[in-house]
Design a protein around this motif. Structure first.
Motif, PDB file in Angstrom:
ATOM      1  N   ILE A   1      46.755  39.970  43.740  1.00 54.93           N
ATOM      2  CA  ILE A   1      46.057  39.828  42.463  1.00 54.93           C
ATOM      3  C   ILE A   1      46.780  38.840  41.568  1.00 54.93           C
ATOM      4  N   ASP A   2      48.103  38.928  41.504  1.00 61.83           N
ATOM      5  CA  ASP A   2      48.872  37.980  40.692  1.00 61.83           C
ATOM      6  C   ASP A   2      48.859  36.587  41.310  1.00 61.83           C
ATOM      7  N   HIS A   3      48.853  36.525  42.631  1.00 63.52           N
ATOM      8  CA  HIS A   3      48.879  35.229  43.324  1.00 63.52           C
ATOM      9  C   HIS A   3      47.594  34.440  43.078  1.00 63.52           C
ATOM     10  N   TYR A   4      46.448  35.131  43.056  1.00 60.65           N
ATOM     11  CA  TYR A   4      45.156  34.465  42.894  1.00 60.65           C
ATOM     12  C   TYR A   4      44.581  34.611  41.487  1.00 60.65           C
ATOM     13  N   SER A   5      45.406  34.918  40.521  1.00 63.65           N
ATOM     14  CA  SER A   5      44.958  35.114  39.152  1.00 63.65           C
ATOM     15  C   SER A   5      44.334  33.832  38.587  1.00 63.65           C
ATOM     16  N   LEU A   6      43.307  34.005  37.767  1.00 63.65           N
ATOM     17  CA  LEU A   6      42.661  32.842  37.145  1.00 63.65           C
ATOM     18  C   LEU A   6      43.616  32.094  36.223  1.00 63.65           C
TER      19      LEU A   6
ATOM     20  N   SER B   1      37.311  39.753  43.223  1.00 60.77           N
ATOM     21  CA  SER B   1      37.084  39.001  44.461  1.00 60.77           C
ATOM     22  C   SER B   1      37.781  39.675  45.656  1.00 60.77           C
ATOM     23  N   LEU B   2      38.964  40.263  45.446  1.00 57.62           N
ATOM     24  CA  LEU B   2      39.633  40.966  46.533  1.00 57.62           C
ATOM     25  C   LEU B   2      38.897  42.254  46.923  1.00 57.62           C
TER      26      LEU B   2
ATOM     27  N   THR C   1      32.023  28.784  39.651  1.00 60.07           N
ATOM     28  CA  THR C   1      31.863  29.962  40.511  1.00 60.07           C
ATOM     29  C   THR C   1      33.166  30.744  40.675  1.00 60.07           C
ATOM     30  N   SER C   2      34.180  30.434  39.889  1.00 60.44           N
ATOM     31  CA  SER C   2      35.446  31.162  39.974  1.00 60.44           C
ATOM     32  C   SER C   2      35.239  32.606  39.548  1.00 60.44           C
TER      33      SER C   2
END
Length: 102
Positions: free
Chosen positions: A75-80, A96-97, A89-90
């Motif tokens: 979650i932290d790795h793919y954070s906006l 998303s996970l 579309t982000s």
């Protein structure tokens, strides 16, 4: 390795050790590796929903082998907030996970 967890109650290390020793009758043989165990067993004790009025003994006790663990660190790795580009579309990383694992 065997781990003891309490839901809505903090368990002392002495209590955890006694609980682990109680399961000594199980035929679990082999070398003990605490840093990277081959098998990981968990004891989960349920003390109800209110931590302020936790009873002395648990309502239910679950015992099982860990077969998988979550990937919450992603979650932290793919954070906006950390992305270089945000397209139209982000999607939020947590949502998303969840959708990817349905």
């Amino acid at each position: 390795s065997v781990r003891v967890r309490g839901y809505n109650k903090k368990l002392s290390s002495h209590y955890q050790k006694n609980t682990i020793e109680w399961f000594s009758f199980l035929p679990i043989n082999g070398r003990v590796e605490l840093s990277s165990p081959t098998y990981e067993f968990h004891v989960l004790e349920d003390y109800g929903d209110n931590p302020n009025t936790a009873p002395e003994k648990p309502f239910r006790v679950f015992f099982g082998r860990l077969i998988g663990s979550g990937q919450r660190h992603l979650i932290d790795h793919y954070s906006l907030k950390t992305r270089r580009f945000i397209g139209n579309t982000s999607m939020d990383a947590q949502l998303s996970l969840i959708m990817a694992n349905m």
